[in-house]
Write a protein that holds these residues in place. Structure first.
Motif, mmCIF file in Angstrom:
data_model
loop_
_atom_site.group_PDB
_atom_site.id
_atom_site.type_symbol
_atom_site.label_atom_id
_atom_site.label_comp_id
_atom_site.label_asym_id
_atom_site.label_seq_id
_atom_site.Cartn_x
_atom_site.Cartn_y
_atom_site.Cartn_z
ATOM 1 N N THR A 86 -35.761 26.289 9.494
ATOM 2 C CA THR A 86 -35.406 25.322 10.537
ATOM 3 C C THR A 86 -36.642 24.539 10.971
ATOM 4 N N ASN A 87 -36.411 23.533 11.833
ATOM 5 C CA ASN A 87 -37.537 22.801 12.418
ATOM 6 C C ASN A 87 -37.149 22.289 13.799
ATOM 7 N N THR A 88 -38.131 21.861 14.571
ATOM 8 C CA THR A 88 -37.879 21.448 15.950
ATOM 9 C C THR A 88 -37.025 20.186 16.028
ATOM 10 N N GLN A 89 -37.077 19.344 15.005
ATOM 11 C CA GLN A 89 -36.292 18.109 15.034
ATOM 12 C C GLN A 89 -34.793 18.367 14.941
ATOM 13 N N ASN A 90 -34.407 19.564 14.505
ATOM 14 C CA ASN A 90 -32.990 19.908 14.488
ATOM 15 C C ASN A 90 -32.378 19.862 15.881
ATOM 16 N N MET A 91 -33.195 20.043 16.916
ATOM 17 C CA MET A 91 -32.691 20.043 18.286
ATOM 18 C C MET A 91 -32.363 18.646 18.791
ATOM 19 N N VAL A 92 -32.797 17.616 18.053
ATOM 20 C CA VAL A 92 -32.546 16.235 18.473
ATOM 21 C C VAL A 92 -31.972 15.408 17.325
ATOM 22 N N ASN A 133 -17.871 14.396 12.397
ATOM 23 C CA ASN A 133 -18.396 13.101 11.927
ATOM 24 C C ASN A 133 -18.882 12.187 13.051
ATOM 25 N N ILE A 134 -19.031 12.722 14.262
ATOM 26 C CA ILE A 134 -19.570 11.946 15.371
ATOM 27 C C ILE A 134 -20.828 12.642 15.872
ATOM 28 N N THR A 135 -21.922 11.897 16.031
ATOM 29 C CA THR A 135 -23.183 12.473 16.475
ATOM 30 C C THR A 135 -23.635 11.852 17.786
ATOM 31 N N ASN A 136 -24.605 12.481 18.408
ATOM 32 C CA ASN A 136 -25.138 12.008 19.675
ATOM 33 C C ASN A 136 -25.782 10.631 19.510
ATOM 34 N N GLN A 188 -32.990 10.695 26.865
ATOM 35 C CA GLN A 188 -34.385 10.287 26.712
ATOM 36 C C GLN A 188 -35.211 11.250 25.859
ATOM 37 N N THR A 189 -34.568 12.212 25.222
ATOM 38 C CA THR A 189 -35.321 13.209 24.470
ATOM 39 C C THR A 189 -36.142 12.574 23.356
ATOM 40 N N GLY A 190 -35.683 11.442 22.833
ATOM 41 C CA GLY A 190 -36.423 10.761 21.784
ATOM 42 C C GLY A 190 -37.792 10.274 22.215
ATOM 43 N N CYS A 191 -38.044 10.215 23.515
ATOM 44 C CA CYS A 191 -39.353 9.794 24.018
ATOM 45 C C CYS A 191 -40.391 10.904 23.910
ATOM 46 N N PHE A 192 -39.953 12.118 23.599
ATOM 47 C CA PHE A 192 -40.841 13.276 23.651
ATOM 48 C C PHE A 192 -41.187 13.767 22.252
ATOM 49 N N ASN A 193 -42.414 14.218 22.115
ATOM 50 C CA ASN A 193 -42.837 14.940 20.925
ATOM 51 C C ASN A 193 -42.570 16.422 21.163
ATOM 52 N N ILE A 194 -42.020 17.110 20.163
ATOM 53 C CA ILE A 194 -41.588 18.489 20.348
ATOM 54 C C ILE A 194 -42.405 19.419 19.453
ATOM 55 N N ILE A 195 -43.003 20.429 20.074
ATOM 56 C CA ILE A 195 -43.755 21.459 19.366
ATOM 57 C C ILE A 195 -43.264 22.815 19.851
ATOM 58 N N ALA A 196 -43.078 23.750 18.930
ATOM 59 C CA ALA A 196 -42.654 25.099 19.281
ATOM 60 C C ALA A 196 -43.760 26.093 18.971
ATOM 61 N N PHE A 204 -34.989 33.549 18.742
ATOM 62 C CA PHE A 204 -34.427 32.587 19.687
ATOM 63 C C PHE A 204 -33.903 31.377 18.923
ATOM 64 N N LYS A 205 -32.743 30.864 19.354
ATOM 65 C CA LYS A 205 -32.160 29.684 18.716
ATOM 66 C C LYS A 205 -31.762 28.675 19.786
ATOM 67 N N VAL A 206 -32.028 27.404 19.508
ATOM 68 C CA VAL A 206 -31.594 26.303 20.367
ATOM 69 C C VAL A 206 -30.993 25.230 19.463
ATOM 70 N N PHE A 207 -29.791 24.779 19.812
ATOM 71 C CA PHE A 207 -29.135 23.739 19.033
ATOM 72 C C PHE A 207 -29.488 22.345 19.516
ATOM 73 N N GLU A 208 -29.620 22.181 20.813
ATOM 74 C CA GLU A 208 -29.835 20.824 21.313
ATOM 75 C C GLU A 208 -30.546 20.857 22.655
ATOM 76 N N ILE A 209 -31.440 19.900 22.837
ATOM 77 C CA ILE A 209 -32.058 19.620 24.135
ATOM 78 C C ILE A 209 -31.799 18.148 24.436
ATOM 79 N N ARG A 210 -31.315 17.892 25.638
ATOM 80 C CA ARG A 210 -31.158 16.504 26.088
ATOM 81 C C ARG A 210 -31.827 16.349 27.442
ATOM 82 N N ILE A 211 -32.478 15.216 27.629
ATOM 83 C CA ILE A 211 -33.166 14.906 28.881
ATOM 84 C C ILE A 211 -32.620 13.584 29.411
ATOM 85 N N TYR A 212 -32.153 13.600 30.651
ATOM 86 C CA TYR A 212 -31.587 12.398 31.276
ATOM 87 C C TYR A 212 -32.371 12.059 32.540
#
Length: 587
Positions: A450-456, A426-429, A435-443, A579-587
């Motif tokens: 699934t979709n790319t927004q699942n990673m953020v 029950n706790i999320t990022n 800063q990942t929210g600053c980026f547009n994500i395309i795969a 290929f699977k990715v759960f999360e990308i974070r950029i700091y």
């Protein structure tokens, strides 16, 4: 002559080198805290070490609860073991635990070092004394914060903390499965053993001191030549105190173990003609003794009702596993499994001794009723509790606070734990530095479910049947392109991959621990990949990763980069077709 006392000072001192203590010490040290871990055995791991050889159970309940396996530091350790120890050899696991601790920056390890005394002034532990058996050195350790991970709450007891022992009455916490009247009964201790198929007839001569058992004596206990977890060779906790009578209990367990093996070999057809004893433990695994009273006591109702706590920092999910008083002597069903409906939350308040201002309590001694303890005591749960404690110590040290001061900004701890790949229900990022929210994500490709927004989306794993990952679908390579309209200063990129959190990966000697496992790493893990950093179309940095075997990878850049595009080039897995990715974070 024994040497004079050697003084050592640290910011954070962990006493006890089981899985909870290991995770606490590593977590604190990685956040820059000068840390010591003191262990009175020659190896780390506690009940998971080669001395005892119990497997690390947790919230997934042997893979029965989907996507519930613990992540964070424990996952890192178990994946390392999976990578390097395909034969499930416990001495190799010892060395992996030693390596993780010994070579960790900011962390000093003291093996064979037994704590004997604690000094307390104004509700704070000021120092502890310890004797290193192998060197005859006598240490005095001073520190800002201490963590009791001893299993028996030895530090807490020496420091004068109030604790519970035995079973509370059902009326004490209004627990429906607790006994009607309180008593001092604890769950017992166990010796384990392992057998080997020699391929030829092997006789067994019963020692004259061993017990004798009949099929009637063992009718409630599955037994045979191999493939069985003999956790039910359990004694103590009723007539014998699990701490004070520990040596007596050990002697009785040795007699019981050899008596059980004699019955298997010589007491009828158990398919054991070609089997011999390959290893016999001589240090019992202990389940229960003291439980320290904290600022909150977790109860059966919290687990059964999956109660939400604002200060949640860890979780569990193992059933309330209540062993019969008397263990093997009772000749009854050895345990009652009281299932919990889902993973449950463990609040930070259960990890602080109420009588002291600088003592954390972790592992199986956390502030919980006997009933709740039936679940929280397993090592997977203890490990994530440990990571929460070490992370908490780093935050309060940075702020010059006490453990209780963290109540006012518990979200800082929650976000740090999520960032370091712990899971908190029950706790999320909500990390403002991400800063990942600053980026547009395309795969380059995406599966239909699934979709790319699942990673953020704030989740670092799937929850039950709810998906929080991106998948490429079946393909040989995949590329994730992150672009920003304005350049972003980047110091670190964190990635969370798929390690199949519905399947067991723990080291084990037994069928239920090995169930569903392959001898290799999870096929879903990304093996080879690149991260490329661009600014105005020009490549400014590239990281080329080969033979990855971790779920969580944090890539720290030596110098920050100004970038408007990041490309994650996924090149191969450990055998899975997508290929699977759960999360990308950029700091």
């Amino acid at each position: 002559m024994i040497q004079d006392s050697i003084h050592k000072n640290y910011s954070f001192i962990v006493v006890g080198g089981g899985m909870s203590g290991i995770c606490a010490a590593i977590a604190a040290a990685r956040q820059g805290l000068s840390t010591a871990i003191i262990q009175n055995r020659p190896v780390l791991g506690g009940n998971a070490s080669s001395e005892i050889r119990m497997h690390i159970c947790g919230a997934d309940n042997h893979g029965k609860r989907k996507n519930a396996r613990e992540t964070g530091i424990l996952e890192e350790i178990l994946l390392e073991n999976k990578y390097r120890n395909p034969n499930y050899d416990y001495p190799i696991f010892d060395s992996i635990l030693w390596e993780k601790v010994h070579f960790q920056d900011n962390l000093d390890l003291y093996l064979n070092t037994h704590m004997t005394q604690a000094s307390v002034i104004d509700r704070k532990i000021t120092s502890i004394s310890a004797h290193q058996l192998t060197t005859e050195k006598v240490y005095t350790f001073t520190g800002d914060y201490f963590a009791d991970m001893t299993g028996d709450a030895t530090l807490s007891a020496l420091a004068g903390a109030e604790y519970m022992i035995g079973r509370e009455a059902s009326s004490t916490f209004n627990e429906p499965h607790a006994p009607m009247e309180a008593d001092n009964i604890c769950m017992g201790n166990t010796l384990l053993f392992r057998t080997l198929d020699t391929g030829r007839h092997v006789p067994f001569i019963k020692p004259q001191w061993a017990n004798t058992y009949t099929e009637e004596d063992l009718k409630h206990r599955e037994h045979g030549a191999t493939g069985f977890n003999y956790w039910w060779i359990e004694l103590g906790g009723d007539m014998d105190h699990t701490i004070k009578d520990g040596e007596l209990i050990r002697d009785d367990l040795v007699k019981a173990l050899y008596g059980v093996w004699d019955h298997i070999k010589n007491g009828g057809d158990h398919g054991a003609d070609n089997y011999s004893l390959d290893w016999v433990g001589f240090l019992p695994g202990k389940r229960e003794s003291r439980r320290v009273i904290g600022d909150y006591i977790l109860t059966e109702n919290d687990l059964a009702g999956t109660r939400h706590f604002e200060d949640v920092v860890a979780y569990g999910g193992w059933p309330m596993d209540m062993h019969i008083p008397g263990g093997l002597r009772a000749k009854l069903e050895p345990t009652e499994f009281i299932q919990v409906p889902d993973v449950y939350e463990i609040p930070y308040r259960c990890l602080i001794a109420k009588d002291l201002d600088n003592l954390f309590i972790g592992g199986r001694i956390i502030s919980a009723s006997h009933m709740a303890f039936g679940s929280t005591r397993v090592m997977g749960t203890c490990a994530v509790i440990g990571q929460a404690i070490g992370s908490a110590a780093s935050i309060i040290h940075r702020n010059g606070e006490t453990p209780r001061d963290l109540y006012t900004h518990i979200k800082d701890l929650q976000q740090l734990l999520l960032r370091e790949d712990a899971y908190i229900p029950n706790i999320t990022n909500q990390d403002p530095a991400d800063q990942t929210g600053c980026f547009n994500i395309i795969a380059s490709s995406t599966s239909i479910e699934t979709n790319t927004q699942n990673m953020v989306d704030g989740y670092g794993r799937d929850e039950g049947d709810t998906l929080h990952h991106w998948s490429s679908g079946v393909c040989d390579k995949a590329m994730i392109n992150l672009t920003s309209q304005e350049p972003v200063w980047i110091n670190r990129v964190d990635l969370k991959f798929d390690s199949d959190l519905s399947t067991q990966i723990m080291i084990s000697m037994f069928d239920n621990g090995l169930h569903g496992q392959s001898d290799s790493l999870p096929k879903e893990l990304i093996k080879d990949y690149k991260i490329e950093f661009y600014h105005k179309g020009q490549l400014v940095e590239s990281l080329d990763i080969k033979d990855n075997h971790y779920r969580f990878r944090s890539h720290q850049l030596d110098q920050g980069l100004l970038c408007d595009q990041v490309i994650l080039d996924l090149q191969s897995t450990h055998g899975h077709p997508s290929f699977k990715v759960f999360e990308i974070r950029i700091y």
